[in-house]
Design a protein around this motif. Structure first.
Motif, PDB file in Angstrom:
ATOM      1  N   LEU A 102     -32.621 101.437 -56.376  1.00  0.00           N
ATOM      2  CA  LEU A 102     -32.593 100.437 -55.308  1.00  0.00           C
ATOM      3  C   LEU A 102     -32.019  99.118 -55.816  1.00  0.00           C
ATOM      4  O   LEU A 102     -31.239  98.462 -55.119  1.00  0.00           O
ATOM      5  CB  LEU A 102     -33.999 100.239 -54.751  1.00  0.00           C
ATOM      6  CG  LEU A 102     -34.601 101.471 -54.045  1.00  0.00           C
ATOM      7  CD1 LEU A 102     -36.084 101.260 -53.758  1.00  0.00           C
ATOM      8  CD2 LEU A 102     -33.850 101.785 -52.758  1.00  0.00           C
ATOM      9  N   LEU A 103     -32.373  98.725 -57.031  1.00  0.00           N
ATOM     10  CA  LEU A 103     -31.838  97.492 -57.604  1.00  0.00           C
ATOM     11  C   LEU A 103     -30.347  97.627 -57.913  1.00  0.00           C
ATOM     12  O   LEU A 103     -29.566  96.702 -57.677  1.00  0.00           O
ATOM     13  CB  LEU A 103     -32.602  97.138 -58.880  1.00  0.00           C
ATOM     14  CG  LEU A 103     -34.041  96.656 -58.715  1.00  0.00           C
ATOM     15  CD1 LEU A 103     -34.713  96.509 -60.085  1.00  0.00           C
ATOM     16  CD2 LEU A 103     -34.095  95.333 -57.968  1.00  0.00           C
ATOM     17  N   THR A 104     -29.970  98.785 -58.428  1.00  0.00           N
ATOM     18  CA  THR A 104     -28.578  98.972 -58.841  1.00  0.00           C
ATOM     19  C   THR A 104     -27.628  98.972 -57.652  1.00  0.00           C
ATOM     20  O   THR A 104     -26.533  98.400 -57.716  1.00  0.00           O
ATOM     21  CB  THR A 104     -28.435 100.273 -59.646  1.00  0.00           C
ATOM     22  OG1 THR A 104     -29.274 100.195 -60.813  1.00  0.00           O
ATOM     23  CG2 THR A 104     -26.995 100.495 -60.077  1.00  0.00           C
ATOM     24  N   MET A 105     -28.029  99.592 -56.559  1.00  0.00           N
ATOM     25  CA  MET A 105     -27.108  99.662 -55.418  1.00  0.00           C
ATOM     26  C   MET A 105     -26.926  98.308 -54.730  1.00  0.00           C
ATOM     27  O   MET A 105     -26.006  98.135 -53.925  1.00  0.00           O
ATOM     28  CB  MET A 105     -27.581 100.721 -54.415  1.00  0.00           C
ATOM     29  CG  MET A 105     -28.813 100.372 -53.636  1.00  0.00           C
ATOM     30  SD  MET A 105     -29.348 101.794 -52.669  1.00  0.00           S
ATOM     31  CE  MET A 105     -30.481 101.017 -51.502  1.00  0.00           C
ATOM     32  N   LYS A 106     -27.774  97.333 -55.090  1.00  0.00           N
ATOM     33  CA  LYS A 106     -27.619  95.979 -54.563  1.00  0.00           C
ATOM     34  C   LYS A 106     -26.717  95.109 -55.445  1.00  0.00           C
ATOM     35  O   LYS A 106     -26.439  93.962 -55.104  1.00  0.00           O
ATOM     36  CB  LYS A 106     -28.999  95.311 -54.429  1.00  0.00           C
ATOM     37  CG  LYS A 106     -29.896  95.969 -53.385  1.00  0.00           C
ATOM     38  CD  LYS A 106     -31.275  95.318 -53.376  1.00  0.00           C
ATOM     39  CE  LYS A 106     -32.196  96.008 -52.368  1.00  0.00           C
ATOM     40  NZ  LYS A 106     -33.570  95.428 -52.391  1.00  0.00           N
ATOM     41  N   HIS A 107     -26.264  95.660 -56.571  1.00  0.00           N
ATOM     42  CA  HIS A 107     -25.391  94.892 -57.463  1.00  0.00           C
ATOM     43  C   HIS A 107     -24.106  94.535 -56.712  1.00  0.00           C
ATOM     44  O   HIS A 107     -23.492  95.407 -56.067  1.00  0.00           O
ATOM     45  CB  HIS A 107     -25.077  95.715 -58.714  1.00  0.00           C
ATOM     46  CG  HIS A 107     -24.399  94.929 -59.787  1.00  0.00           C
ATOM     47  ND1 HIS A 107     -23.037  94.676 -59.782  1.00  0.00           N
ATOM     48  CD2 HIS A 107     -24.886  94.319 -60.903  1.00  0.00           C
ATOM     49  CE1 HIS A 107     -22.720  93.965 -60.844  1.00  0.00           C
ATOM     50  NE2 HIS A 107     -23.819  93.729 -61.548  1.00  0.00           N
ATOM     51  N   PRO A 108     -23.670  93.298 -56.785  1.00  0.00           N
ATOM     52  CA  PRO A 108     -22.515  92.870 -55.991  1.00  0.00           C
ATOM     53  C   PRO A 108     -21.223  93.629 -56.280  1.00  0.00           C
ATOM     54  O   PRO A 108     -20.336  93.687 -55.422  1.00  0.00           O
ATOM     55  CB  PRO A 108     -22.375  91.379 -56.339  1.00  0.00           C
ATOM     56  CG  PRO A 108     -23.145  91.185 -57.600  1.00  0.00           C
ATOM     57  CD  PRO A 108     -24.241  92.186 -57.567  1.00  0.00           C
ATOM     58  N   PHE A 136     -21.166  96.930 -57.211  1.00  0.00           N
ATOM     59  CA  PHE A 136     -21.519  98.358 -57.231  1.00  0.00           C
ATOM     60  C   PHE A 136     -20.318  99.235 -56.881  1.00  0.00           C
ATOM     61  O   PHE A 136     -20.022 100.226 -57.566  1.00  0.00           O
ATOM     62  CB  PHE A 136     -22.666  98.621 -56.251  1.00  0.00           C
ATOM     63  CG  PHE A 136     -23.097 100.062 -56.175  1.00  0.00           C
ATOM     64  CD1 PHE A 136     -24.023 100.571 -57.069  1.00  0.00           C
ATOM     65  CD2 PHE A 136     -22.571 100.925 -55.212  1.00  0.00           C
ATOM     66  CE1 PHE A 136     -24.423 101.897 -57.006  1.00  0.00           C
ATOM     67  CE2 PHE A 136     -22.960 102.253 -55.147  1.00  0.00           C
ATOM     68  CZ  PHE A 136     -23.895 102.738 -56.049  1.00  0.00           C
ATOM     69  N   GLN A 146     -31.092 105.532 -47.810  1.00  0.00           N
ATOM     70  CA  GLN A 146     -30.289 104.467 -48.417  1.00  0.00           C
ATOM     71  C   GLN A 146     -29.672 104.944 -49.738  1.00  0.00           C
ATOM     72  O   GLN A 146     -28.509 104.641 -50.033  1.00  0.00           O
ATOM     73  CB  GLN A 146     -31.162 103.236 -48.676  1.00  0.00           C
ATOM     74  CG  GLN A 146     -31.607 102.496 -47.423  1.00  0.00           C
ATOM     75  CD  GLN A 146     -32.518 101.319 -47.768  1.00  0.00           C
ATOM     76  OE1 GLN A 146     -32.378 100.704 -48.815  1.00  0.00           O
ATOM     77  NE2 GLN A 146     -33.460 101.023 -46.883  1.00  0.00           N
ATOM     78  N   ALA A 188     -25.569 105.317 -50.903  1.00  0.00           N
ATOM     79  CA  ALA A 188     -25.012 104.651 -52.077  1.00  0.00           C
ATOM     80  C   ALA A 188     -24.522 105.631 -53.141  1.00  0.00           C
ATOM     81  O   ALA A 188     -23.451 105.428 -53.737  1.00  0.00           O
ATOM     82  CB  ALA A 188     -26.057 103.715 -52.686  1.00  0.00           C
ATOM     83  N   CYS A 195     -40.054  87.712 -49.430  1.00  0.00           N
ATOM     84  CA  CYS A 195     -38.678  87.489 -49.867  1.00  0.00           C
ATOM     85  C   CYS A 195     -38.473  85.999 -50.162  1.00  0.00           C
ATOM     86  O   CYS A 195     -39.234  85.146 -49.672  1.00  0.00           O
ATOM     87  CB  CYS A 195     -37.704  87.944 -48.775  1.00  0.00           C
ATOM     88  SG  CYS A 195     -37.731  89.738 -48.490  1.00  0.00           S
TER      89      CYS A 195
END
Length: 521
Positions: free
Chosen positions: A264-270, A272, A297, A301, A460
């Protein structure tokens, strides 16, 4: 067959093939095999005897692999622990395991150095140069006087059977003190063979190890499996999204296992989408619950055809079930519809009888990958290991099609007004709230209702914590859950308490005062 013999054979068969790869070095199978034997000799010189327990506090690095096999070649029990463990956690495990030696990475010595000076009976070893009471490994490779026959060290270990004890892994301890899970060579070989067959791990595979090798899934399912088939294993000291992406691209990784949060964190990398991840054959996840929404999700990705969910627990090897997304896209969020190779899975009631589809019960697993028992804890062993079955402590249900859905942890189930409430059901709904980053739901004792449903929220960034979150949470859930399941207390906290494995410590939350409560009517 035994774990030491796996490396001995591959040291001959794949002598010049890279076995362990980091950004700095590449170690061949023959080099790994030779270093493991030499370091086993040094351990015996320092006083490690057959049957002793040796604790490894090492991140994912070649030294972990060297010492893991070296300890086994001493006929001692290897006890890997999380490299992020606190001094008190290390002290407890060393004392409980009655450890003969503690082996620590040089970058981590500061975390336990003060305590070590108070334990003169414990052999202290570190990577790098010697330092005070610490024996350093820097000089070991330069020394020539290695006589394996002096201590009867044989890499093929012909006198070791599959029933010989080999290692101890300590559980995460989310409900109290961790327990030591004792394995035999048969346990490790069984789950390694299972994973190699189920997810096509072969001699040409390239496995990325970013999750701590102190955990049973990366260690037994992938490290031992890779060792067994002669695969190349790429290692790094820590995890980060960028590191995952860059190593997959650069090293042409074929297999990666990670906790859901890593994906989940990795797929949010700008960046990716800029990385070439086409070499991956299987993205495998497990170790924490994943809602259907989150699983979808991941598909978007990483690709449905390459995703696999593995379910099991440390006490079972780990072994249990597996779900390939491409085979059952409509069942994503479940953990599969069969026990994996060498394993059986059932859902049973309090009397150990299988329950009908749709009925929640405790998941139990049986197979040769299971633990021998808890180290020095016969009472807990009798509670968990019954008639060959590992009682997982997970509440699950089979649907009408035979797919297993994990409902919650048995110890986390709340009883309010005499009715069972499953925290996971509430958590997965609240995870959809756009202002909530993380959530944990627990039952707080109540004199009349038994337990009060209590939600702890991590908001958040830039979200107003002073809003009426109790009213907002109840309003958000209303219509999705029965009234008795709605939280009656809500607390906003900066972060959820977690152990070194990243698992939420719900017992800490249960003992904390809540911020707000409504009238129980």
């Amino acid at each position: 067959m035994n774990v030491s013999a796996l490396l001995a054979a591959n040291g001959r068969k794949y002598a010049d093939k890279p076995a362990l790869v980091t950004e700095e070095v590449a170690v061949t199978f023959s080099e790994w095999n030779e270093i493991a034997s030499r370091w086993a000799y040094r351990l015996r010189q320092l006083g490690v005897e057959p049957g002793d327990r040796v604790v490894l506090m090492l991140p994912n690095c070649p030294e972990f692999a060297f010492f893991y096999i070296a300890v086994i070649r001493c006929h001692a029990l290897v006890v890997p622990i999380n490299a992020r463990s606190t001094k008190e956690e290390v002290r407890y495990i060393c004392q409980h395991a009655q450890a003969k030696a503690l082996i620590v990475h040089e970058a981590l010595v500061h975390a336990v150095h003060e305590w070590i000076e108070e334990e003169p009976g414990l052999i202290a070893i570190k990577t790098g140069n010697s330092q005070g009471a610490w024996q350093g490994t820097a000089a070991w490779d330069a020394e020539e006087d290695v006589r394996l026959e002096e201590f009867g060290i044989n890499p093929d270990a012909p006198d070791v059977t599959e029933d010989s004890e080999v290692s101890i892994l300590y559980t995460s301890g989310t409900t109290g003190r961790p327990k030591g899970v004792l394995y035999t060579h048969r346990s490790l070989l069984t789950v390694a063979k299972m994973m190699a067959i189920e997810l096509s791990i072969q001699h040409r595979s390239r496995i990325l190890q970013l999750m701590p090798l102190s955990h049973s899934a990366p260690l037994h399912l992938f490290f031992i499996s890779g060792l067994m088939v002669g695969a190349t294993q790429v290692m790094a000291l820590t995890f980060s999204p960028k590191l995952l992406l860059s190593l997959v691209q650069k090293q042409r990784i074929t297999h990666f296992f990670g906790a859901p949060v890593a994906y989940l964190l990795t797929m949010k990398h700008p960046e990716f989408a800029k990385y070439d991840l086409s070499s991956v054959e299987y993205w495998m996840y497990g170790g924490a619950p994943l809602s259907r929404e989150m699983a979808v999700q991941l598909e978007q990705a990483y690709g449905r055809d390459k995703l696999a969910c593995v379910y099991g627990l440390t006490e079972a090897g780990p072994t249990g079930t597996c779900l390939l997304h491409r085979e059952h896209p409509d069942k994503v969020g479940s953990v599969g519809n069969r026990g994996v190779l060498f394993a059986e899975v059932e859902v049973v009631d309090e009397n150990g009888l299988p329950v009908p589809p749709g009925t929640p019960g405790e998941v139990r697993v049986r197979g040769e990958g299971s633990m021998k028992g808890y180290y020095n804890n016969p009472e807990a062993t009798r509670e968990t290991l019954r008639d060959g079955w590992i009682y997982t402590g997970d509440i699950g249900r089979f649907d009408e099609d035979g797919f297993l859905w994990i409902v919650d942890r048995k110890k986390d189930v709340m009883i309010t007004g005499g009715v069972n409430v499953y925290p996971k059901e509430i958590e997965q709904l609240l995870e959809r709230h756009p202002a909530i980053a993380e959530v944990a739901v627990v039952g707080v004792p109540h004199p009349e209702w038994g337990e009060t449903v209590t939600a702890y929220l991590v908001l958040c960034p830039d979200v107003d914590a002073k809003r009426d979150w109790l009213a907002e949470v109840r309003g958000f859930l209303s219509g999705h859950l029965a009234d008795y399941k709605l939280p009656r207390q809500v607390a906003v906290i900066p972060q959820l308490p977690r152990n070194t494995s990243g698992k939420v410590l719900k017992h800490v939350l249960r003992e904390s005062p809540s911020a707000k409560e409504v009238e129980l009517t």
